[in-house]
Design an enzyme around this catalytic site. Sequence first.
Site, PDB file in Angstrom:
ATOM      1  CG  ASP A 168      -2.659   2.357   1.893  1.00 30.59           C
ATOM      2  OD1 ASP A 168      -2.976   3.039   0.911  1.00 30.59           O
ATOM      3  OD2 ASP A 168      -1.503   1.950   2.089  1.00 30.59           O
ATOM      4  CB  SER A 169      -5.976   0.751   7.480  1.00 32.72           C
ATOM      5  OG  SER A 169      -5.455  -0.414   6.872  1.00 32.72           O
TER       6      SER A 169
END
Length: 395
Positions: A168-169
């Site tokens: 996600d990051s």
Amino acid sequence: MSGPLTGLKVIELGQLIAAPFATRLLAEFGATVIKVEPPGIGDPLRKWRKTHQGTSLWSYVQSRNKHSVTIDLKAPEGQDIVRRLAADADVVVENFRPGTLEKWALGFEDLSRLNPKIILVRLSGYGQTGPYRERPGFGVIGEAMGGIRYTTGSPDRPPSRVGVSIGDSLAALHAVIGTLMAIIDIVRNGGTGQVVDVSLYESVFNIMESLIPEYGVLGEIRERSGGALPGIAPTNAYKASDGYVLVAGNGDSIFRRLMKAIGREDLGEDPRFADNAGRAAEADFIDAAIEAWTEQRTVEEALAVMNQASVPAGRIYNAADIMADPHYRARDMIIDAQLPDGTPMPVPGIAPKLSRTPGAMRWLGPKLGEHTDEILGSAGYSAEEVADLRRRGIV
């Protein structure tokens, strides 16, 4: 304090991690971010992991510098609010499953008719096209498909997951990069709006170095290697008397300095180990020589010798180590904040560092719907209209 993105208006339709992290970064550098959340519920991240008085500590950081507005996106009236907000916005960021915005008449074609310069940033598991586009995709799935899960962990253990939501990051960082590229195209080239299509698996895949060329040319599949980096030596986590010390002696001259520092000049001058290819072929042998030295010393003692010899080395930090480290404080990477009830809470600082227009934390994540009246009023809704929308559960 204004940042380099001051004046940029961003509508966040995302939740949880990828899209909200991207907009957090934009907000830290001055963008006005309007976070749209479901009425009464909010972003599920508000309840994730450790909480204080019912609110996630993570969400205070993830939503800092943002304005919270509650809108029921499934209601036609809620969709109309978003269209009105997007009419003079620069960027809309979303992480719904592909096709969801189109179902609500909020897709790129719909929004660009209202605002030809709108940038629609779309984060999803597999991207907006392709045979997997409609599959649900969380970060862990993207990490596995992108290749990082298979290569993480010890060779004799099942594949491990990195201890944070790295997929996600990484997607959030790619979203920010794509957003800024699209903005530059408008500003520098007179361009119009466009879609920034970011997928979780591609964001992971993009950092996988030589994984595919090595397979395509040599037929080699990169395997798990524990604390080492395959094909690069020496670089590993070595056992000390009170923990582990990381040593990266993989440069040719650095390797010679490292070997001298641990009393193994014979290895440093050995022509077999003059370059990385030779060292990589005997990585286990070299690692054993280094660990025979580190095992006789504490982490601090080993680091002192490595620093004196100009060999890159470090400890493995946990949260307590980070909080105690003077370099973090000197770089303003720990900010002392307060929760609404006055409880002190340290939070991560701002990165990257800009010399003239640095980012800043102006406030922690807001209460759910804290700015609804303000934002809808600025979009032309009267107080009576807002009250009616609230009565009907639209906001």
